[in-house]
Design an enzyme around this catalytic site. Sequence first.
Site: not given
Ligand SMILES: [Zn+2]
Length: 364
Positions: A131, A168, A170, A262
């Site tokens: 991120h 991931d 996200h 995740d």
């Molecule tokens: Zn994540």
Amino acid sequence: MTTGIIYDPIYLEHRIGQHVESHERLIAIMDLLKEKGILDDPNFKLIEPRSATLDQIRYVHSESLINEVKKISEIANSTGHIQNLDMDTSVSARTYEASLFSVGGNLEAVDRILKGDINNAFSIVRPPGHHSRKDKCSGFCIFNNIAITAEYLLREKKIKKLAIIDWDCHHGDGTQDIFYHGSPSEKSEVLFFSSHQDGRTLYPGSGFVNEVGSGKGEGKIINYPLPPKAADDTLMIFFEEIIKPICYDFKPEFILISAGFDTHWTDRLTNMGWTYQAPANFLYKLMTIADDIVKGRIAITLEGGYEIDKQAIAVYNCLRVLNNEKNRIIEEKPRKSDKDLLNYINTKLIPSMKTKLSTYWNCF
Ligand SMILES: [Zn+2]
């Protein structure tokens, strides 16, 4: 076949209290690898990381970001209290140092692969990175480990083209942002694939099909936003319909993977529906093309994963696959996406991606 495992207790020193991105994640992974005999298996090599240099961090980050992380770590050290870079990104006394080693672990991994010392590698590092942008740390991430590793390969190792695959849950918004206009290195090319839960339902709210890059990066950002509850089958569709044809067209020389776990159906931060064998099965597919196009050169870096036991099993499974032992992975009851969801993927999402990408790729 030798698979490198990059790990060092320095990664536990990014110690941020009751945060979900806890040092306990790595302890659970290493405990499981020990229990399963991987650390004593001669086909796996435990490798110590090194610290990345500041010049290497500067490949993708600004001086102000580097100084901020350093300064806030010093404040955490002098006050004895955890500090915050933003609402969810925390810093402890040794975060700066751990972050340099988190990047450096990945650099060591790719060096060893290029030297032929190992065939492929998994860097079990934290803090995670995907991120983080040029000027901003966010989403539990400090330095963007995978983006710096990519730039390192392009600038110091004469690699001209590489593919990053981010699975991931996200969206890898920091990595996308860094490569959106093409690689900061002149003349080099980076292809970025991200599969993630649809940004309308999950942080960071980006990663849609129309985000394809611009300028030199145009057509090289490929997003696969999945509806909540998407299961393992949706990942295989992504591989067959999008990743495989584009990779054969692009012919990267190295594959880097941002591996978050995740996506597990029990994860407390997300709503995806993958099993803990899904990433390993996806990796197995990727390895079938990696042998052809990148001489098997795959380096994986750890991103998220907040159900501690599940992410440990998922990492273990990926290591078995890296070492050509898919038959030894741990499997739970298979999960399938419901009919309507699969119908959406096959009749809407994939066709819309192909339409958009056909401007840039001959395979569509
Ligand atoms: Zn994540």
